[in-house]
Every structure is written in C-alpha cells, then in structure tokens.
Design a protein around this motif. Structure first.
Motif, PDB file in Angstrom:
ATOM      1  N   LEU A  38      -4.292   7.684  -5.423  1.00 18.20           N
ATOM      2  CA  LEU A  38      -3.436   8.805  -5.040  1.00 18.20           C
ATOM      3  C   LEU A  38      -2.034   8.628  -5.598  1.00 18.20           C
ATOM      4  CD1 LEU A  38      -3.479  11.389  -3.268  1.00 18.20           C
ATOM      5  CD2 LEU A  38      -2.586   9.993  -1.410  1.00 18.20           C
ATOM      6  N   LYS A  39      -1.489   7.434  -5.479  1.00 15.05           N
ATOM      7  CA  LYS A  39      -0.134   7.178  -5.982  1.00 15.05           C
ATOM      8  C   LYS A  39      -0.057   7.370  -7.492  1.00 15.05           C
ATOM      9  CE  LYS A  39       0.793   3.077  -4.443  1.00 15.05           C
ATOM     10  NZ  LYS A  39       1.620   1.854  -4.304  1.00 15.05           N
ATOM     11  N   GLN A  40      -1.090   6.893  -8.199  1.00 17.79           N
ATOM     12  CA  GLN A  40      -1.093   7.015  -9.651  1.00 17.79           C
ATOM     13  C   GLN A  40      -1.074   8.471 -10.090  1.00 17.79           C
ATOM     14  OE1 GLN A  40      -4.370   4.740 -11.252  1.00 17.79           O
ATOM     15  NE2 GLN A  40      -3.676   2.831 -10.273  1.00 17.79           N
ATOM     16  N   LEU A  61      -6.589  15.041  -7.437  1.00 17.48           N
ATOM     17  CA  LEU A  61      -6.229  14.331  -6.213  1.00 17.48           C
ATOM     18  C   LEU A  61      -4.913  14.817  -5.630  1.00 17.48           C
ATOM     19  CD1 LEU A  61      -7.179  10.676  -7.248  1.00 17.48           C
ATOM     20  CD2 LEU A  61      -8.614  12.470  -6.243  1.00 17.48           C
ATOM     21  N   VAL A  62      -4.116  15.486  -6.453  1.00 19.52           N
ATOM     22  CA  VAL A  62      -2.824  16.021  -6.018  1.00 19.52           C
ATOM     23  C   VAL A  62      -2.702  17.461  -6.489  1.00 19.52           C
ATOM     24  CG1 VAL A  62      -0.310  15.808  -6.166  1.00 19.52           C
ATOM     25  CG2 VAL A  62      -1.730  13.749  -6.114  1.00 19.52           C
ATOM     26  N   SER A 119       1.931  10.771 -11.928  1.00 22.97           N
ATOM     27  CA  SER A 119       1.645  11.512 -13.155  1.00 22.97           C
ATOM     28  C   SER A 119       1.969  12.989 -12.996  1.00 22.97           C
ATOM     29  CB  SER A 119       0.169  11.338 -13.527  1.00 22.97           C
ATOM     30  OG  SER A 119      -0.155  12.115 -14.656  1.00 22.97           O
ATOM     31  N   LYS A 120       1.557  13.573 -11.881  1.00 22.31           N
ATOM     32  CA  LYS A 120       1.797  14.999 -11.639  1.00 22.31           C
ATOM     33  C   LYS A 120       3.293  15.286 -11.511  1.00 22.31           C
ATOM     34  CE  LYS A 120      -2.194  17.139 -11.533  1.00 22.31           C
ATOM     35  NZ  LYS A 120      -2.833  17.572 -10.279  1.00 22.31           N
ATOM     36  N   LEU A 121       4.028  14.407 -10.874  1.00 21.32           N
ATOM     37  CA  LEU A 121       5.468  14.621 -10.721  1.00 21.32           C
ATOM     38  C   LEU A 121       6.175  14.564 -12.070  1.00 21.32           C
ATOM     39  CD1 LEU A 121       6.178  12.530  -7.492  1.00 21.32           C
ATOM     40  CD2 LEU A 121       6.204  15.019  -7.699  1.00 21.32           C
TER      41      LEU A 121
END
Length: 225
Positions: A29-31, A6-7, A35-37
């Motif tokens: 999307l926020k979740q 998603l990101v 996580s990716k950041l």
C-alpha cells in the motif's frame, strides 16, 4: 489479468479523497501510495494546502502506521491530511459506545447531597429530593418526583430529554443549557407526566406525549413511547 489499483485518488470540492485498498499488505500500500502521489503532484499546479481525507475501508492501522501514511502524504508540500477514517471499530471504542447507549435502571431515592451519574440513559424508579442530583450522558426518565437537579446529555447531547412523573426540579440542564426553577409551582390534584427538551436553544417543558413527534426514535425500549 488487469492489475488491481491499491490506491484511488478522487478530487472533491473540499480537496482530495484517498481510498486505500484493505486487502493488500501495508508495504504494498505504501509503495503504490508513494507512486500515485508522485504521478499526481503535477496536477495540482501552484495550489497550496490541499486537504486530504484518507479512507481505509476495513483496514486497521496502528498509530505508528497512521503516522507513516500521514508523513508520506504530507511529504508533498501542498498536501495536508485532514482525517484518516476506518470502518473498523476498536474494542475500546465499542465499549465506550455501548456504555453511552446503555439504559441503566436504578430503584432508589436520591437524597440531598447525593449524585447519581450514568454514561448512557437513566431510568430511575424513585424520587430525586431537593439537594439531590441525577446526571446522564443520554436521557433521564424518572418514575417519581423530580425535586432536585437533573442534567441530561451531559457530554453535549442537546437531543437528550428529562422526563418525570412529577416535574418540580430546582434546576434542569440539557447539554450546556440551564433552566432554573420558577419561584413556585401551581398546585394540581393530578399532573400529567412531563418532559423537558431543547428547542431552538431553549429548554421547554411539556406533556410527555409531545415526544412521540419531537423524538420519535428516543427510547431503546421496545415499542418506544
């Protein structure tokens, strides 16, 4: 089935580009973004002030949602959001774009003390008398005599032009540039239609035909100039 990301985070010479999926819920999307950041935070070492450009695709975010995304990204001390870009155009933006690109046709004489102003291009069938003024966000086409003031590209468009059957203005303005009238105009039995345009930060006046090469996509009228 392989899980869809998603990101997507991409490094560029100017910082980071975050591409956010536009087919999932905002909460999902926020979740994944959080996580990716967290996963990528150790990849930047001691770098500070890394610029982040967020690409939303065809997703629309409210001002509050944009603030949430910005806060989430900037919670990582070395990240700074530079822009949030969406391919969605709001109704207000569409209306503004339409008005700024509309060709308004007016049949009138602009007399001394009068001001005629349009947001887009102006086609005036008539004269602009001394003391009169015409202003346009785009180009100005005058099928008559220009003996007053004409200001094209008033919102900063230095590609705008002014054209008139008889070009004898008291003042010409294109964007922020000004060209004042000469002390006198030479008398001619017949004058070609002329145009004013910007070249190298200077307003020049020439025969209308030069625009075929200088501004090939100038007019919205079918067939162009």
């Amino acid at each position: 089935m392989k899980k869809k990301h998603l990101v997507t985070i991409k490094g560029t010479k100017n910082g980071l580009s975050l591409h956010l999926n536009d087919n999932c819920s905002f909460e999902e999307l926020k979740q994944e973004l959080a996580s990716k950041l967290s996963e990528s935070s150790g990849m930047h070492g001691d770098r500070t002030d890394i610029t982040v450009n967020v690409e939303l695709g065809y997703r629309y975010l409210t001002a509050d949602q944009q603030e949430e995304i910005t806060s989430l990204i900037q919670s990582k001390k070395n990240l700074s959001v530079h822009s949030i870009n969406s391919m969605i155009v709001t109704k207000q933006e569409a209306e503004k774009w339409a008005s700024e690109n509309e060709l308004v046709s007016v049949t009138s004489i602009v007399r001394s003390g009068q001001i005629l102003e349009v947001p887009g291009d102006l086609l005036l069938i008539g004269d602009v008398n001394p003391g009169g003024k015409v202003v346009a966000g785009g180009n100005i086409f005058i099928m008559g005599q220009l003996k007053g003031v004409a200001h094209a590209g008033c919102n900063g468009n230095d590609q705008a032009i002014v054209a008139a059957s008889v070009m004898r203005p008291t003042q010409l303005r294109i964007s922020s540039l000004i060209n004042r009238a000469p002390d006198h105009y030479p008398e001619k039995e017949k004058r070609d239609m002329e145009c004013a345009y910007v070249d190298n930060s200077v307003i020049l006046i020439d025969r209308l035909q030069v625009l075929t090469h200088l501004r090939p996509n100038l007019t919205k009228l079918e067939g162009g100039l």
